[in-house]
Design a protein around this motif. Sequence first.
Motif, PDB file in Angstrom:
ATOM      1  N   UNK A 197       1.692  -7.736   3.907  1.00  0.00           N
ATOM      2  CA  UNK A 197       1.318  -8.850   4.808  1.00  0.00           C
ATOM      3  C   UNK A 197       1.530  -8.199   6.411  1.00  0.00           C
ATOM      4  N   UNK A 198       2.593  -7.531   6.705  1.00  0.00           N
ATOM      5  CA  UNK A 198       2.641  -6.851   8.206  1.00  0.00           C
ATOM      6  C   UNK A 198       2.246  -5.468   8.305  1.00  0.00           C
ATOM      7  N   UNK A 199       2.164  -4.811   7.245  1.00  0.00           N
ATOM      8  CA  UNK A 199       2.059  -3.274   7.389  1.00  0.00           C
ATOM      9  C   UNK A 199       3.390  -2.424   7.969  1.00  0.00           C
ATOM     10  N   UNK A 200       4.450  -3.089   7.574  1.00  0.00           N
ATOM     11  CA  UNK A 200       5.714  -2.397   8.309  1.00  0.00           C
ATOM     12  C   UNK A 200       5.978  -1.484   6.969  1.00  0.00           C
ATOM     13  N   UNK A 201       6.666  -0.498   7.594  1.00  0.00           N
ATOM     14  CA  UNK A 201       7.237   0.479   6.758  1.00  0.00           C
ATOM     15  C   UNK A 201       8.357   0.173   5.733  1.00  0.00           C
ATOM     16  N   UNK A 202       8.075  -0.221   4.447  1.00  0.00           N
ATOM     17  CA  UNK A 202       9.161  -0.406   3.565  1.00  0.00           C
ATOM     18  C   UNK A 202      10.114   0.572   3.281  1.00  0.00           C
ATOM     19  N   UNK A 203       9.390   1.747   3.022  1.00  0.00           N
ATOM     20  CA  UNK A 203      10.229   3.082   2.738  1.00  0.00           C
ATOM     21  C   UNK A 203       9.320   4.495   3.539  1.00  0.00           C
ATOM     22  N   UNK A 204       9.896   5.112   3.883  1.00  0.00           N
ATOM     23  CA  UNK A 204       9.356   6.536   4.386  1.00  0.00           C
ATOM     24  C   UNK A 204      10.029   7.810   3.930  1.00  0.00           C
ATOM     25  N   UNK A 205       9.208   8.575   3.127  1.00  0.00           N
ATOM     26  CA  UNK A 205       9.824   9.628   2.399  1.00  0.00           C
ATOM     27  C   UNK A 205       9.072  10.727   3.232  1.00  0.00           C
ATOM     28  N   UNK A 206       9.813  11.852   3.516  1.00  0.00           N
ATOM     29  CA  UNK A 206       9.143  13.169   3.931  1.00  0.00           C
ATOM     30  C   UNK A 206       9.668  14.373   3.153  1.00  0.00           C
ATOM     31  N   UNK A 207       8.754  14.847   2.442  1.00  0.00           N
ATOM     32  CA  UNK A 207       9.218  15.842   1.658  1.00  0.00           C
ATOM     33  C   UNK A 207       8.142  17.038   1.564  1.00  0.00           C
ATOM     34  N   UNK A 208       8.622  18.140   1.013  1.00  0.00           N
ATOM     35  CA  UNK A 208       7.819  19.450   0.747  1.00  0.00           C
ATOM     36  C   UNK A 208       7.030  19.080  -0.551  1.00  0.00           C
ATOM     37  N   UNK A 209       5.878  19.391  -0.632  1.00  0.00           N
ATOM     38  CA  UNK A 209       4.873  19.087  -1.857  1.00  0.00           C
ATOM     39  C   UNK A 209       4.099  20.260  -1.925  1.00  0.00           C
ATOM     40  N   UNK A 210       3.497  20.155  -3.289  1.00  0.00           N
ATOM     41  CA  UNK A 210       2.208  21.056  -3.554  1.00  0.00           C
ATOM     42  C   UNK A 210       1.238  20.289  -3.788  1.00  0.00           C
ATOM     43  N   UNK A 211       0.069  19.987  -3.299  1.00  0.00           N
ATOM     44  CA  UNK A 211      -1.077  19.499  -3.323  1.00  0.00           C
ATOM     45  C   UNK A 211      -2.387  20.122  -3.921  1.00  0.00           C
ATOM     46  N   UNK A 254       0.823  -1.117  -0.211  1.00  0.00           N
ATOM     47  CA  UNK A 254       0.066   0.047   0.114  1.00  0.00           C
ATOM     48  C   UNK A 254       0.758   1.125   0.131  1.00  0.00           C
ATOM     49  N   UNK A 255       0.393   2.177  -0.771  1.00  0.00           N
ATOM     50  CA  UNK A 255       1.123   3.486  -0.537  1.00  0.00           C
ATOM     51  C   UNK A 255       0.236   4.595  -0.062  1.00  0.00           C
ATOM     52  N   UNK A 286      -7.314  -0.452   5.082  1.00  0.00           N
ATOM     53  CA  UNK A 286      -5.837  -0.433   5.572  1.00  0.00           C
ATOM     54  C   UNK A 286      -5.856   0.116   7.128  1.00  0.00           C
ATOM     55  N   UNK A 287      -6.846   1.097   7.255  1.00  0.00           N
ATOM     56  CA  UNK A 287      -7.003   1.557   8.757  1.00  0.00           C
ATOM     57  C   UNK A 287      -7.289   0.448   9.577  1.00  0.00           C
ATOM     58  N   UNK A 288      -8.301  -0.415   9.207  1.00  0.00           N
ATOM     59  CA  UNK A 288      -9.027  -1.349  10.154  1.00  0.00           C
ATOM     60  C   UNK A 288      -7.719  -2.296  10.396  1.00  0.00           C
ATOM     61  N   UNK A 289      -7.261  -2.666   9.333  1.00  0.00           N
ATOM     62  CA  UNK A 289      -5.883  -3.658   9.537  1.00  0.00           C
ATOM     63  C   UNK A 289      -4.840  -3.181  10.698  1.00  0.00           C
ATOM     64  N   UNK A 290      -4.544  -1.728  10.605  1.00  0.00           N
ATOM     65  CA  UNK A 290      -3.624  -1.200  11.429  1.00  0.00           C
ATOM     66  C   UNK A 290      -4.243  -1.082  12.845  1.00  0.00           C
ATOM     67  N   UNK A 291      -5.416  -0.886  12.877  1.00  0.00           N
ATOM     68  CA  UNK A 291      -6.135  -0.702  14.221  1.00  0.00           C
ATOM     69  C   UNK A 291      -6.161  -2.234  14.989  1.00  0.00           C
ATOM     70  N   UNK A 292      -6.380  -3.225  14.288  1.00  0.00           N
ATOM     71  CA  UNK A 292      -6.286  -4.601  14.763  1.00  0.00           C
ATOM     72  C   UNK A 292      -4.970  -4.835  15.209  1.00  0.00           C
ATOM     73  N   UNK A 293      -4.043  -4.399  14.358  1.00  0.00           N
ATOM     74  CA  UNK A 293      -2.706  -4.906  14.496  1.00  0.00           C
ATOM     75  C   UNK A 293      -2.140  -4.197  15.858  1.00  0.00           C
ATOM     76  N   UNK A 294      -2.513  -2.905  15.897  1.00  0.00           N
ATOM     77  CA  UNK A 294      -2.062  -2.235  17.075  1.00  0.00           C
ATOM     78  C   UNK A 294      -2.600  -2.903  18.270  1.00  0.00           C
TER      79      UNK A 294
END
Length: 432
Positions: free
Chosen positions: A172-186, A103-104, A218-226
Amino acid sequence: MSDDAQADAGTAEGQGPVEISEDLARHLENKREELFEKLEIRDGFPSTVLEEAEARTDGVQSEISDEIDERTDLRDLTTWTTDPIDAQDFDDALSIEEREDEYVLWVHIADVTHYVNPETAMWDEAVERGNTVYLPGYTIHMLPPVLAETVCSLVPNEERLAHTVEMHLDKDNLSYETIDIYKSVIESDERLTYSQAENRLEDPDAPLHEENKLVYELADQMHEQRKEDGSLVLNPSRDRAHTIIEECMLKANKAVTHELMWNRGVEAMYRVHPQPSPDEWSKALQEIQDLDGVSIPGSTWDDPRKAVNATLEEAPGRQLDKIQWAVMKVMPRARYMNDPFGGHHALNFEIYGHFTSPIRRLSDLINHWIVYKNDVPENLIELCDRASDKQKDAEQCEREYKTFLQEVGLDPMAVNNRGIEVVEEGEAEKTL
């Protein structure tokens, strides 16, 4: 009437404001002033701060256009906000995609530090205030609304500067494969209220249905995993829209502080929540076990957080408040620290900090600055203490004001959800 409009009409907010007399309005104002004085909460902004904020809202569109080449251009990415119906500023937006093995998830946060930095009077004022204070029917902002509700607000169909946290999550486990933090225009496609978001989840033909459905899964899976990992969940019956926002913000906050601690090794404003002593936890669990109709599953006693989660799911509704209160009584206060040592007990995160609400929390504003500059303010420890103390003041103010509303016959929740309207004597009937 559209489905969305109908959904909103059925909510507390749709019932119209709570009506009060001029006399009672004065009474409330006096109480607020008394509390502000006692807790050193600043209501009005100094003129220098207001003038500076006003000046920063000039020529914004051309400023954003000039910035586009320097930033990641995400204007074509499907993006939306979800907030309470009465929200005045929108500081976070979401985008999501499902790919073959990941998931992205993009969490876009208003780039407040583009406008508010340590060289500005607005920054100094934010340090004074520490946070926005939310009272039922009355808000004391951390940043001047003229800025927060305009250029910093991720309103739909307008280009906005953002600080984006892009997370690639293992399916499978919702762990971070990569994390990017950057300035954007949305450019946000739509602003949804919570009830509208619920509606979109229900209606397969509605705009953003697929995106909301995907992010909820995705959020529901994250919630259950937490929960499985031992995170304390004191409100088990959250609706889907709140679950989406809560889990996505937790994931983004955790990603940012993970990046700061492990990849950059810098100090930041971490959120540290100590654990109660074993005796205190035992006392809380015993108090819960003694409640009528409540039973803690035997297999969970070893981990008090899991015990509380399991009990809340099975307990009769009338006992939920008492279970929550038994836990809250033994919980130490969380504080902001320049070192994450000790972690966050309630969430069961080794490292945690705030990033997703820079319009209303000093901690997030500071962390934005640290992420952007990769440099730490010299007085970081002092700023951590300031943010912790002002949060405590804000909570006390809210608690005492709610108690006062009840004493004068008003329902704080109704006032909070529906706002207040002052009507002439004789016409006022308190619609509680």
